[in-house]
Design a protein around this motif. Structure first.
Motif, PDB file in Angstrom:
ATOM      1  N   ASP A  23      21.767  47.331  10.753  1.00 51.66           N
ATOM      2  CA  ASP A  23      22.913  45.533  11.441  1.00 51.66           C
ATOM      3  C   ASP A  23      24.070  46.397  12.343  1.00 51.66           C
ATOM      4  O   ASP A  23      24.801  47.118  12.313  1.00 51.66           O
ATOM      5  CB  ASP A  23      23.645  45.694  10.185  1.00 51.66           C
ATOM      6  CG  ASP A  23      23.745  43.804  10.083  1.00 51.66           C
ATOM      7  OD1 ASP A  23      23.675  42.887  10.895  1.00 51.66           O
ATOM      8  OD2 ASP A  23      24.864  43.723   8.560  1.00 51.66           O
ATOM      9  N   PHE A  24      24.652  44.861  12.745  1.00 48.08           N
ATOM     10  CA  PHE A  24      25.610  45.353  13.598  1.00 48.08           C
ATOM     11  C   PHE A  24      26.342  43.888  13.451  1.00 48.08           C
ATOM     12  O   PHE A  24      25.807  42.734  13.730  1.00 48.08           O
ATOM     13  CB  PHE A  24      25.162  46.264  15.148  1.00 48.08           C
ATOM     14  CG  PHE A  24      24.445  44.398  15.716  1.00 48.08           C
ATOM     15  CD1 PHE A  24      24.360  44.022  16.479  1.00 48.08           C
ATOM     16  CD2 PHE A  24      22.640  45.280  15.895  1.00 48.08           C
ATOM     17  CE1 PHE A  24      23.541  43.247  17.864  1.00 48.08           C
ATOM     18  CE2 PHE A  24      21.859  44.710  15.955  1.00 48.08           C
ATOM     19  CZ  PHE A  24      22.119  43.145  17.371  1.00 48.08           C
ATOM     20  N   VAL A  25      27.735  44.110  14.266  1.00 44.84           N
ATOM     21  CA  VAL A  25      28.555  42.859  15.049  1.00 44.84           C
ATOM     22  C   VAL A  25      29.007  42.807  16.546  1.00 44.84           C
ATOM     23  O   VAL A  25      29.661  43.796  16.429  1.00 44.84           O
ATOM     24  CB  VAL A  25      29.312  42.477  14.258  1.00 44.84           C
ATOM     25  CG1 VAL A  25      31.057  40.978  14.325  1.00 44.84           C
ATOM     26  CG2 VAL A  25      28.999  42.273  12.918  1.00 44.84           C
ATOM     27  N   ARG A  26      28.633  42.085  17.248  1.00 42.86           N
ATOM     28  CA  ARG A  26      29.105  41.734  18.507  1.00 42.86           C
ATOM     29  C   ARG A  26      29.140  40.477  18.594  1.00 42.86           C
ATOM     30  O   ARG A  26      28.517  39.202  18.522  1.00 42.86           O
ATOM     31  CB  ARG A  26      27.533  42.168  19.195  1.00 42.86           C
ATOM     32  CG  ARG A  26      27.615  43.380  18.747  1.00 42.86           C
ATOM     33  CD  ARG A  26      28.247  44.908  19.601  1.00 42.86           C
ATOM     34  NE  ARG A  26      28.700  46.324  19.711  1.00 42.86           N
ATOM     35  CZ  ARG A  26      28.623  46.724  18.607  1.00 42.86           C
ATOM     36  NH1 ARG A  26      29.239  46.252  17.500  1.00 42.86           N
ATOM     37  NH2 ARG A  26      29.124  48.294  18.195  1.00 42.86           N
ATOM     38  N   PRO A  27      29.666  40.560  19.892  1.00 42.26           N
ATOM     39  CA  PRO A  27      29.085  38.359  20.171  1.00 42.26           C
ATOM     40  C   PRO A  27      28.189  38.155  20.140  1.00 42.26           C
ATOM     41  O   PRO A  27      27.483  38.631  21.410  1.00 42.26           O
ATOM     42  CB  PRO A  27      30.630  38.238  21.941  1.00 42.26           C
ATOM     43  CG  PRO A  27      31.281  40.322  21.460  1.00 42.26           C
ATOM     44  CD  PRO A  27      30.861  41.147  20.958  1.00 42.26           C
ATOM     45  N   ALA A  38      26.633  38.764  12.730  1.00 44.92           N
ATOM     46  CA  ALA A  38      25.873  40.405  12.444  1.00 44.92           C
ATOM     47  C   ALA A  38      24.062  39.833  12.947  1.00 44.92           C
ATOM     48  O   ALA A  38      24.354  38.989  12.599  1.00 44.92           O
ATOM     49  CB  ALA A  38      26.489  40.599  11.147  1.00 44.92           C
ATOM     50  N   LEU A  39      24.240  40.681  12.985  1.00 38.09           N
ATOM     51  CA  LEU A  39      22.544  40.587  13.016  1.00 38.09           C
ATOM     52  C   LEU A  39      22.129  40.350  11.900  1.00 38.09           C
ATOM     53  O   LEU A  39      21.065  39.458  11.610  1.00 38.09           O
ATOM     54  CB  LEU A  39      21.754  42.055  13.713  1.00 38.09           C
ATOM     55  CG  LEU A  39      20.200  42.052  13.430  1.00 38.09           C
ATOM     56  CD1 LEU A  39      20.019  40.779  14.676  1.00 38.09           C
ATOM     57  CD2 LEU A  39      19.818  43.800  13.821  1.00 38.09           C
ATOM     58  N   GLU A 114      22.137  53.262  17.943  1.00 40.35           N
ATOM     59  CA  GLU A 114      22.027  53.513  17.301  1.00 40.35           C
ATOM     60  C   GLU A 114      20.751  52.457  16.966  1.00 40.35           C
ATOM     61  O   GLU A 114      19.997  54.263  16.369  1.00 40.35           O
ATOM     62  CB  GLU A 114      22.997  52.143  16.387  1.00 40.35           C
ATOM     63  CG  GLU A 114      22.816  52.765  15.145  1.00 40.35           C
ATOM     64  CD  GLU A 114      23.779  52.005  14.233  1.00 40.35           C
ATOM     65  OE1 GLU A 114      24.129  51.752  13.170  1.00 40.35           O
ATOM     66  OE2 GLU A 114      24.929  50.640  15.131  1.00 40.35           O
ATOM     67  N   TYR A 115      20.176  52.772  17.929  1.00 39.52           N
ATOM     68  CA  TYR A 115      18.392  52.661  17.821  1.00 39.52           C
ATOM     69  C   TYR A 115      17.744  53.139  18.589  1.00 39.52           C
ATOM     70  O   TYR A 115      16.983  53.277  18.402  1.00 39.52           O
ATOM     71  CB  TYR A 115      18.052  50.564  18.034  1.00 39.52           C
ATOM     72  CG  TYR A 115      18.395  49.465  17.795  1.00 39.52           C
ATOM     73  CD1 TYR A 115      17.541  49.023  17.584  1.00 39.52           C
ATOM     74  CD2 TYR A 115      19.712  49.426  16.985  1.00 39.52           C
ATOM     75  CE1 TYR A 115      17.905  47.704  16.189  1.00 39.52           C
ATOM     76  CE2 TYR A 115      20.221  48.426  16.456  1.00 39.52           C
ATOM     77  CZ  TYR A 115      18.820  47.533  15.624  1.00 39.52           C
ATOM     78  OH  TYR A 115      19.145  46.415  14.848  1.00 39.52           O
ATOM     79  N   ALA A 139      13.370  39.303   7.329  1.00 39.65           N
ATOM     80  CA  ALA A 139      14.419  38.353   6.751  1.00 39.65           C
ATOM     81  C   ALA A 139      15.583  39.498   5.852  1.00 39.65           C
ATOM     82  O   ALA A 139      17.188  39.006   6.307  1.00 39.65           O
ATOM     83  CB  ALA A 139      14.777  37.310   5.643  1.00 39.65           C
ATOM     84  N   ASP A 140      14.760  40.493   5.903  1.00 37.71           N
ATOM     85  CA  ASP A 140      15.545  41.955   5.512  1.00 37.71           C
ATOM     86  C   ASP A 140      15.656  42.509   6.327  1.00 37.71           C
ATOM     87  O   ASP A 140      16.173  44.437   6.344  1.00 37.71           O
ATOM     88  CB  ASP A 140      14.869  42.261   4.236  1.00 37.71           C
ATOM     89  CG  ASP A 140      14.388  41.164   2.899  1.00 37.71           C
ATOM     90  OD1 ASP A 140      15.746  41.181   2.629  1.00 37.71           O
ATOM     91  OD2 ASP A 140      13.746  41.307   2.495  1.00 37.71           O
TER      92      ASP A 140
END
Length: 168
Positions: A23-27, A38-39, A114-115, A139-140
């Motif tokens: 998971d990550f948070v980006r614009p 967040a993804l 990260e990936y 979805a998970d």
């Protein structure tokens, strides 16, 4: 004919089928605005195609998004992209190319790292971007399908991606 060299990319230990995508948070940018997202917020709505692409304006990015648009994948599921381009560049790219998807902005390429798909650009000291990659997530955030480029430039096997989308 375009004048460029095909470059073999080194082996990489990347996120693969069966893994849970980090998971990550980006614009996250659309044709009107952007906001941090967040993804996991995106995948909560159902299957998601995550498309890592070169910086906006590079010919591979244009080809990939033209193909996504022409195949109508955004009609079938949520499609989001990610590159090192800024939100301003993404907004212009979306408008110019008629992209019907949102694009994450990751200028420092930390998500690509990260990936396991970070690629240092030849002749551009200090510039890292994701190698082209496609992840079909449930979805998970479990990876149902993964394709990662083995050379640059390289393009997703579109028919194979389409089969994976139809199978989810």
């Amino acid at each position: 004919m375009m004048d460029f060299d095909v470059v073999d990319l080194p082996e990489t230990d990347h996120v693969d089928e069966g893994d849970v995508a980090p998971d990550f948070v980006r614009p996250l940018v659309n044709d009107e605005y952007w906001e941090d997202a967040a993804l996991s917020d995106v995948t909560d709505d159902g299957p998601t195609l995550l498309v890592f692409h070169p910086m906006d304006g590079a010919f591979p990015a244009t080809y990939v998004w033209n193909e996504v648009r022409d195949r109508g994948w955004t009609d079938d599921l949520t499609v989001v992209g990610l590159s090192i381009s800024s939100p301003y560049e993404h907004k212009a790219f979306i408008e110019d190319r008629g992209i019907d998807a949102r694009l994450f902005s990751d200028p420092k390429a930390t998500v690509a790292v990260e990936y396991g798909i970070a690629h240092d650009l030849d002749g551009m000291t200090g510039v890292t971007e994701p190698r082209p990659a496609v992840y079909l997530l449930d979805a998970d955030r479990t990876v149902e399908y993964a394709w990662v480029a083995a050379e640059w430039p390289d393009f997703p096997p579109y028919d194979e991606v389409e089969d994976a989308i139809e199978g989810i």
